[in-house]
Design a protein around this motif. Structure first.
Motif, PDB file in Angstrom:
ATOM      1  N   GLU A 125     139.750  68.935  56.977  1.00 60.31           N
ATOM      2  CA  GLU A 125     138.931  68.055  57.303  1.00 60.31           C
ATOM      3  C   GLU A 125     137.745  68.460  57.795  1.00 60.31           C
ATOM      4  O   GLU A 125     136.839  67.860  57.645  1.00 60.31           O
ATOM      5  CB  GLU A 125     139.735  67.061  57.881  1.00 60.31           C
ATOM      6  CG  GLU A 125     140.919  66.314  57.253  1.00 60.31           C
ATOM      7  CD  GLU A 125     142.142  67.192  57.143  1.00 60.31           C
ATOM      8  OE1 GLU A 125     142.058  68.458  57.859  1.00 60.31           O
ATOM      9  OE2 GLU A 125     143.289  66.575  56.582  1.00 60.31           O
ATOM     10  N   VAL A 126     138.182  69.300  58.926  1.00 63.08           N
ATOM     11  CA  VAL A 126     136.780  69.758  59.780  1.00 63.08           C
ATOM     12  C   VAL A 126     135.960  70.721  58.928  1.00 63.08           C
ATOM     13  O   VAL A 126     134.752  70.470  59.190  1.00 63.08           O
ATOM     14  CB  VAL A 126     137.381  70.608  60.953  1.00 63.08           C
ATOM     15  CG1 VAL A 126     136.208  71.102  61.807  1.00 63.08           C
ATOM     16  CG2 VAL A 126     138.305  69.692  62.031  1.00 63.08           C
ATOM     17  N   GLN A 127     136.435  71.503  57.929  1.00 66.67           N
ATOM     18  CA  GLN A 127     135.379  72.318  57.249  1.00 66.67           C
ATOM     19  C   GLN A 127     134.617  71.346  56.271  1.00 66.67           C
ATOM     20  O   GLN A 127     133.558  71.777  56.332  1.00 66.67           O
ATOM     21  CB  GLN A 127     136.392  73.254  56.463  1.00 66.67           C
ATOM     22  CG  GLN A 127     137.098  74.282  57.196  1.00 66.67           C
ATOM     23  CD  GLN A 127     136.042  75.255  57.775  1.00 66.67           C
ATOM     24  OE1 GLN A 127     135.155  75.679  57.241  1.00 66.67           O
ATOM     25  NE2 GLN A 127     136.374  75.627  59.267  1.00 66.67           N
ATOM     26  N   ASP A 128     135.299  70.452  55.510  1.00 63.21           N
ATOM     27  CA  ASP A 128     134.519  69.444  54.917  1.00 63.21           C
ATOM     28  C   ASP A 128     133.601  68.651  55.592  1.00 63.21           C
ATOM     29  O   ASP A 128     132.501  68.412  55.020  1.00 63.21           O
ATOM     30  CB  ASP A 128     135.640  68.831  54.060  1.00 63.21           C
ATOM     31  CG  ASP A 128     136.531  69.378  52.863  1.00 63.21           C
ATOM     32  OD1 ASP A 128     136.325  70.675  52.804  1.00 63.21           O
ATOM     33  OD2 ASP A 128     137.427  68.826  52.674  1.00 63.21           O
ATOM     34  N   GLY A 129     134.012  68.204  56.636  1.00 61.11           N
ATOM     35  CA  GLY A 129     133.045  67.461  57.458  1.00 61.11           C
ATOM     36  C   GLY A 129     131.814  68.287  57.764  1.00 61.11           C
ATOM     37  O   GLY A 129     130.505  67.724  57.775  1.00 61.11           O
ATOM     38  N   LEU A 130     131.972  69.505  58.208  1.00 58.62           N
ATOM     39  CA  LEU A 130     131.126  70.488  58.778  1.00 58.62           C
ATOM     40  C   LEU A 130     129.835  70.693  57.406  1.00 58.62           C
ATOM     41  O   LEU A 130     128.759  71.219  57.414  1.00 58.62           O
ATOM     42  CB  LEU A 130     131.447  71.745  59.552  1.00 58.62           C
ATOM     43  CG  LEU A 130     132.064  71.750  60.504  1.00 58.62           C
ATOM     44  CD1 LEU A 130     132.676  73.010  61.282  1.00 58.62           C
ATOM     45  CD2 LEU A 130     131.198  70.965  61.806  1.00 58.62           C
ATOM     46  N   ARG A 131     130.611  70.860  56.560  1.00 55.28           N
ATOM     47  CA  ARG A 131     129.881  71.460  54.949  1.00 55.28           C
ATOM     48  C   ARG A 131     129.071  70.169  54.907  1.00 55.28           C
ATOM     49  O   ARG A 131     127.806  70.557  54.402  1.00 55.28           O
ATOM     50  CB  ARG A 131     130.788  71.568  54.060  1.00 55.28           C
ATOM     51  CG  ARG A 131     131.558  72.961  54.022  1.00 55.28           C
ATOM     52  CD  ARG A 131     132.452  73.129  53.088  1.00 55.28           C
ATOM     53  NE  ARG A 131     133.302  74.529  53.329  1.00 55.28           N
ATOM     54  CZ  ARG A 131     132.765  75.717  53.039  1.00 55.28           C
ATOM     55  NH1 ARG A 131     131.610  75.988  52.371  1.00 55.28           N
ATOM     56  NH2 ARG A 131     133.434  76.749  53.227  1.00 55.28           N
ATOM     57  N   GLN A 132     129.628  68.953  54.864  1.00 56.41           N
ATOM     58  CA  GLN A 132     128.630  67.784  54.332  1.00 56.41           C
ATOM     59  C   GLN A 132     127.305  67.752  55.447  1.00 56.41           C
ATOM     60  O   GLN A 132     126.422  67.164  55.171  1.00 56.41           O
ATOM     61  CB  GLN A 132     129.507  66.551  54.708  1.00 56.41           C
ATOM     62  CG  GLN A 132     130.515  66.538  53.731  1.00 56.41           C
ATOM     63  CD  GLN A 132     131.482  65.227  53.837  1.00 56.41           C
ATOM     64  OE1 GLN A 132     131.311  64.425  54.574  1.00 56.41           O
ATOM     65  NE2 GLN A 132     132.597  65.124  52.907  1.00 56.41           N
ATOM     66  N   VAL A 133     127.643  68.063  56.629  1.00 58.88           N
ATOM     67  CA  VAL A 133     126.319  68.200  57.718  1.00 58.88           C
ATOM     68  C   VAL A 133     125.376  68.895  57.401  1.00 58.88           C
ATOM     69  O   VAL A 133     124.180  68.935  57.499  1.00 58.88           O
ATOM     70  CB  VAL A 133     127.060  68.243  59.192  1.00 58.88           C
ATOM     71  CG1 VAL A 133     125.938  68.171  60.209  1.00 58.88           C
ATOM     72  CG2 VAL A 133     127.777  66.909  59.558  1.00 58.88           C
ATOM     73  N   LEU A 134     125.895  70.391  56.911  1.00 57.50           N
ATOM     74  CA  LEU A 134     125.158  71.298  56.589  1.00 57.50           C
ATOM     75  C   LEU A 134     124.410  71.465  55.376  1.00 57.50           C
ATOM     76  O   LEU A 134     123.376  71.903  55.257  1.00 57.50           O
ATOM     77  CB  LEU A 134     125.926  72.761  56.813  1.00 57.50           C
ATOM     78  CG  LEU A 134     126.330  73.028  58.237  1.00 57.50           C
ATOM     79  CD1 LEU A 134     127.322  74.267  58.408  1.00 57.50           C
ATOM     80  CD2 LEU A 134     125.143  73.285  59.447  1.00 57.50           C
ATOM     81  N   GLU A 135     124.958  70.675  54.269  1.00 58.19           N
ATOM     82  CA  GLU A 135     124.368  70.891  53.000  1.00 58.19           C
ATOM     83  C   GLU A 135     123.187  70.064  52.873  1.00 58.19           C
ATOM     84  O   GLU A 135     122.268  70.885  52.322  1.00 58.19           O
ATOM     85  CB  GLU A 135     125.485  70.580  51.752  1.00 58.19           C
ATOM     86  CG  GLU A 135     126.596  71.413  51.727  1.00 58.19           C
ATOM     87  CD  GLU A 135     127.541  70.584  50.720  1.00 58.19           C
ATOM     88  OE1 GLU A 135     127.522  69.661  50.308  1.00 58.19           O
ATOM     89  OE2 GLU A 135     128.486  71.534  50.410  1.00 58.19           O
ATOM     90  N   PRO A 136     122.938  69.066  53.550  1.00 56.67           N
ATOM     91  CA  PRO A 136     121.385  68.412  53.461  1.00 56.67           C
ATOM     92  C   PRO A 136     120.382  69.168  54.067  1.00 56.67           C
ATOM     93  O   PRO A 136     119.232  69.003  53.714  1.00 56.67           O
ATOM     94  CB  PRO A 136     121.753  67.190  54.010  1.00 56.67           C
ATOM     95  CG  PRO A 136     123.144  66.965  53.951  1.00 56.67           C
ATOM     96  CD  PRO A 136     123.666  68.146  54.137  1.00 56.67           C
ATOM     97  N   THR A 137     120.777  70.085  54.967  1.00 57.48           N
ATOM     98  CA  THR A 137     119.706  70.913  55.485  1.00 57.48           C
ATOM     99  C   THR A 137     119.130  72.012  54.672  1.00 57.48           C
ATOM    100  O   THR A 137     118.230  72.787  55.074  1.00 57.48           O
ATOM    101  CB  THR A 137     120.096  71.460  57.055  1.00 57.48           C
ATOM    102  OG1 THR A 137     121.181  72.277  56.734  1.00 57.48           O
ATOM    103  CG2 THR A 137     120.600  70.335  57.922  1.00 57.48           C
ATOM    104  N   GLY A 138     120.107  72.436  53.825  1.00 60.18           N
ATOM    105  CA  GLY A 138     119.888  73.454  52.735  1.00 60.18           C
ATOM    106  C   GLY A 138     120.365  74.781  53.200  1.00 60.18           C
ATOM    107  O   GLY A 138     120.089  75.932  52.670  1.00 60.18           O
ATOM    108  N   ALA A 139     121.207  74.911  54.102  1.00 58.65           N
ATOM    109  CA  ALA A 139     121.701  76.067  54.751  1.00 58.65           C
ATOM    110  C   ALA A 139     123.006  76.306  54.018  1.00 58.65           C
ATOM    111  O   ALA A 139     123.795  75.455  53.314  1.00 58.65           O
ATOM    112  CB  ALA A 139     122.053  75.815  56.268  1.00 58.65           C
ATOM    113  N   ALA A 142     127.767  81.065  55.324  1.00 60.86           N
ATOM    114  CA  ALA A 142     127.046  81.809  56.344  1.00 60.86           C
ATOM    115  C   ALA A 142     126.878  81.476  57.706  1.00 60.86           C
ATOM    116  O   ALA A 142     126.777  82.067  58.287  1.00 60.86           O
ATOM    117  CB  ALA A 142     125.807  82.243  55.713  1.00 60.86           C
ATOM    118  N   VAL A 143     126.467  80.009  57.508  1.00 67.35           N
ATOM    119  CA  VAL A 143     126.319  79.522  58.974  1.00 67.35           C
ATOM    120  C   VAL A 143     127.794  79.065  59.930  1.00 67.35           C
ATOM    121  O   VAL A 143     127.659  78.929  60.921  1.00 67.35           O
ATOM    122  CB  VAL A 143     125.703  78.075  58.923  1.00 67.35           C
ATOM    123  CG1 VAL A 143     125.360  77.502  59.922  1.00 67.35           C
ATOM    124  CG2 VAL A 143     124.380  78.490  57.996  1.00 67.35           C
TER     125      VAL A 143
END
Length: 338
Positions: A38-52, A56-57
């Motif tokens: 859950e935490v990994q998916d939530g962080l990915r959803q936040v980072l993907e719109p930024t293009g990062a 790696a992040v």
């Protein structure tokens, strides 16, 4: 009679303390569930719109969250001691609130309200009533309460002993009044070193650091012996436990690599604990360099303990308390007496 605390200082410390506690709880929950899906998916959803690139992040982001957790705990401790008039805690809380406000402003509209709160804390801590109160609490005279510089005047002529109405004859020497010890008594000031022993803040800092480093040395030593002497058995336990294996898979490391990493971490913690015990003993002797040694080791401990969350939370809090106690005026004065 104690000087009443200004309302601005009370509000700043309440806002800083509550904000630090809420931030610490939120960041701790993120780190505690870092390996969950859950935490990994939530962080990915936040980072993907930024293009990062999330892969790696995410490792770097975890270090950032650890640093933020240490800062949140420090803000809570600084708020408590700033409410008691501690000057260094006031500066520390102001710096952390300013950095937090800048970070929230950079995050966009969502961080506008927390940023305003951070700036408000800084403002309340440095209003005129707050500056005067901190000056009085730390043994200094505020500018608004200061007196005009004294102008040297002619020596005071004291009448000679005798009848009150007896005139002084011209050319007769003037006798000074008898010595009165009460008129020459020394008035103690804030930060003065108490006679007969070390100040209470120094004793509290030595007690906390001594217990923390002793427990750390014993605990890390026992675990290190198990990891080195029973390496194969520990590796097998990781591989046979489904929950532990899923956590290893989410972290992208094998059981053998995990045991190796743990060996290095607990080995480093053992060395740091032994150095901390030595610094505590050095500071207990009252040597000025012992003060610096214990402060530096406490700073390193707070950073290193973030790697061992949630257990390391106890050492982070203890290190911050030790630093705050050692920075009190009476503690510094006691170390400077030599």
């Amino acid at each position: 009679m104690s000087t009443p605390r200004p309302r601005s200082v009370t509000l700043a410390c309440v806002y800083g303390g509550l904000g630090g506690i809420l931030a610490a709880v939120a960041l701790y929950e993120v780190l505690a569930g870092w390996g969950s899906i859950e935490v990994q998916d939530g962080l990915r959803q936040v980072l993907e719109p930024t293009g990062a690139d999330p892969d790696a992040v995410l490792p770097t982001l975890r270090w950032v969250i650890m640093a933020l957790l240490v800062g949140a705990i420090a803000a809570t401790v600084f708020s408590f001691y700033a409410a008691r008039g501690h000057q260094s805690s006031r500066i520390g809380l102001s710096v952390l609130a300013g950095i937090g406000a800048a970070g929230f402003l950079a995050s966009g509209v969502a961080g506008l309200l927390p940023a305003i709160l951070g700036l408000l804390i800084v403002y309340l801590l440095w209003t005129a009533p707050a500056r005067e109160w901190f000056a009085v609490m730390n043994g200094r005279t505020p500018l608004s309460l200061g007196t005009a510089p004294s102008v040297p005047s002619a020596p005071t002529q004291f009448p000679p002993p005798g009848p009150a109405n007896q005139p002084v004859q011209p050319g007769q020497p003037v006798q000074p009044p008898p010595y009165d010890p009460a008129q020459h008594a020394t008035v103690p000031h804030s930060g003065a070193v108490p006679a007969g022993g070390r100040p209470r803040p120094v004793g509290l800092a030595l007690l906390i650091s001594g217990i923390a480093y002793l427990v750390g040395a014993l605990g890390s030593g026992v675990v290190l012996l198990a990891l080195v002497g029973l390496r194969d058995e520990v590796t097998a336990q990781y591989e046979q436990n489904d929950l532990l294996q899923r956590q290893l898979d989410s972290a992208g490391i094998t059981a053998g690599e995990m045991v190796t990493l743990g060996t290095w971490l607990f080995g480093g913690w053992l060395v740091l604990s032994l150095v901390g015990l030595a610094a505590t003993a050095w500071a207990a002797s009252g040597a000025p360099l012992g003060w610096w040694a214990l402060v530096v080791v406490s700073v390193v401990t707070a950073g290193f303990a973030a790697l061992g969350l949630p257990v390391g939370l106890v050492w982070i809090l203890g290190a911050i308390v030790v630093i705050v106690q050692l920075s009190r005026p009476e503690a510094k004065a006691w170390f400077r007496r030599a």
